[in-house]
Scaffold this active site. Structure first.
Site, PDB file in Angstrom:
ATOM      1  N   ASN A  16       0.428  -0.814   2.278  1.00 44.84           N
ATOM      2  CA  ASN A  16       0.131  -0.206   3.581  1.00 44.84           C
ATOM      3  C   ASN A  16       0.737  -1.118   4.641  1.00 44.84           C
ATOM      4  O   ASN A  16       0.216  -2.201   4.895  1.00 44.84           O
ATOM      5  CB  ASN A  16      -1.389  -0.100   3.751  1.00 44.84           C
ATOM      6  CG  ASN A  16      -1.794   0.303   5.169  1.00 44.84           C
ATOM      7  OD1 ASN A  16      -0.962   0.789   5.941  1.00 44.84           O
ATOM      8  ND2 ASN A  16      -3.067   0.108   5.492  1.00 44.84           N
ATOM      9  N   TRP A  17       1.834  -0.644   5.230  1.00 40.81           N
ATOM     10  CA  TRP A  17       2.544  -1.496   6.200  1.00 40.81           C
ATOM     11  C   TRP A  17       1.894  -1.469   7.586  1.00 40.81           C
ATOM     12  O   TRP A  17       2.329  -2.168   8.478  1.00 40.81           O
ATOM     13  CB  TRP A  17       4.016  -1.079   6.277  1.00 40.81           C
ATOM     14  CG  TRP A  17       4.864  -1.736   5.217  1.00 40.81           C
ATOM     15  CD1 TRP A  17       4.429  -2.259   4.035  1.00 40.81           C
ATOM     16  CD2 TRP A  17       6.287  -1.940   5.248  1.00 40.81           C
ATOM     17  NE1 TRP A  17       5.489  -2.781   3.332  1.00 40.81           N
ATOM     18  CE2 TRP A  17       6.640  -2.598   4.049  1.00 40.81           C
ATOM     19  CE3 TRP A  17       7.290  -1.624   6.163  1.00 40.81           C
ATOM     20  CZ2 TRP A  17       7.964  -2.947   3.754  1.00 40.81           C
ATOM     21  CZ3 TRP A  17       8.600  -1.969   5.859  1.00 40.81           C
ATOM     22  CH2 TRP A  17       8.931  -2.629   4.673  1.00 40.81           C
ATOM     23  N   HIS A  65      -8.565   5.158   6.449  1.00 36.75           N
ATOM     24  CA  HIS A  65      -8.537   3.685   6.477  1.00 36.75           C
ATOM     25  C   HIS A  65      -9.545   3.178   7.508  1.00 36.75           C
ATOM     26  O   HIS A  65      -9.728   3.790   8.561  1.00 36.75           O
ATOM     27  CB  HIS A  65      -7.131   3.195   6.817  1.00 36.75           C
ATOM     28  CG  HIS A  65      -6.952   1.734   6.583  1.00 36.75           C
ATOM     29  ND1 HIS A  65      -7.418   0.795   7.465  1.00 36.75           N
ATOM     30  CD2 HIS A  65      -6.402   1.048   5.558  1.00 36.75           C
ATOM     31  CE1 HIS A  65      -7.151  -0.416   6.988  1.00 36.75           C
ATOM     32  NE2 HIS A  65      -6.516  -0.283   5.831  1.00 36.75           N
ATOM     33  N   SER A 100      -7.218  -8.222   0.930  1.00 33.11           N
ATOM     34  CA  SER A 100      -6.710  -9.565   0.613  1.00 33.11           C
ATOM     35  C   SER A 100      -6.235  -9.724  -0.833  1.00 33.11           C
ATOM     36  O   SER A 100      -6.417 -10.789  -1.434  1.00 33.11           O
ATOM     37  CB  SER A 100      -7.768 -10.626   0.958  1.00 33.11           C
ATOM     38  OG  SER A 100      -8.006 -10.634   2.355  1.00 33.11           O
ATOM     39  N   GLY A 153      -1.115  -6.887   4.083  1.00 29.55           N
ATOM     40  CA  GLY A 153      -0.189  -7.972   4.439  1.00 29.55           C
ATOM     41  C   GLY A 153       0.780  -8.359   3.349  1.00 29.55           C
ATOM     42  O   GLY A 153       1.971  -8.578   3.612  1.00 29.55           O
TER      43      GLY A 153
END
Ligand code: PEP
Length: 250
Positions: free
Chosen positions: A10-11, A92, A212, A234
């Site tokens: 997911n950018w 989201h 994460s 990320g």
């Protein structure tokens, strides 16, 4: 039997033409992977990414529940499909927080996306306050019950085109992750809710973990029962960070 894992990136609001080379490199990493891989990109980049990596799964990050209309700034499922996307994220936590999206709004988006022919990654997850109060399983179970697609859309898209992403809000972008026991407990509870909603088809829906995920913790997370992949923020922005996660799903 274990489900084939899905590792989706997911950018968020990252990515311009300068980053298209990363899309191509990530798509090459899928060729040697034993899992499905996808990248959910800003809508502006989808069409160029599809051209840069033909055959690779490119998705959006949200869609409107309506097929068209007076919704300034929004994008419909048909528009994503027209740009070459094959999937989209809905629900989201950043959209739930920033845009006030309720469970019923998320359900309508999931139904619209499935009806249009897209695959869907439907996100749910608890706040730190809820986790610390010991209510995470109850709250997330209620959230998934109220967000799942039903009706014709579900009949057409479940189980193949629906995935659930369990993303504790407090783990997103923070470097913190739940214990493996907590992930296992939540994924088992979600599997139960999916079976209640869809019968045996609920056993075939992939449940991703998100929050994460990195190359250094992915293998441990993927070994947890009922973890059928990951949604990665990320660490999906570069092939250097994302490829080790894809390889860990092998
Ligand atoms: C996300 O936002 O979907 C996500 C999982 O982010 P990160 O991997 O950066 O925690």
């Amino acid at each position: 039997m274990a489900l084939k894992k899905l590792v989706a990136g997911n950018w968020k609001m990252h990515g311009t033409s300068a980053e298209l080379a990363e899309v191509t490199s990530i798509s090459l990493a899928e060729e040697t992977a034993g899992c499905d891989v996808a990248l959910c990109l800003p809508a502006t980049l989808i069409e160029r990414a599809v051209r840069a990596a033909p055959g690779f799964a490119i998705g959006g990050q949200d869609c409107h529940a309506a097929a068209k209309g007076a919704h300034t700034g929004d994008v419909s499922a048909a528009m994503l499909l027209d740009a070459g996307a094959t999937l989209t994220i809905v629900g989201h936590s950043e959209r739930r927080a920033d845009h006030g999206e309720s469970d019923s709004a998320v359900r309508a988006k999931a139904e619209a996306a499935l009806s249009a022919g897209l695959s869907v990654i439907l996100c749910i997850g608890e706040s730190l306050e809820v986790r610390e109060a010991g209510r995470a399983v109850a709250v997330v179970s209620a959230q998934v019950d109220a967000s799942l697609p039903h009706g014709d859309a579900a009949a057409a898209g479940v189980p193949q085109r629906l995935a659930i992403a369990y993303e504790p809000i407090w783990a997103i972008g923070t470097g913190k992750i739940p214990s493996m026991e907590d992930i296992a407990e939540m994924h088992a509870a979600l599997r139960g809710r999916l079976v209640v909603a869809y019968g045996d088809a609920g056993n075939q829906i992939r449940i991703l973990y998100g929050g994460s995920v990195k190359g250094s913790n992915a293998a441990e997370i993927f070994a947890v029962p009922d973890v059928d992949g990951a949604l990665v923020g990320g660490a999906s922005l570069t092939a250097a960070d994302f490829a080790p996660i894809i390889q860990a799903a092998h």
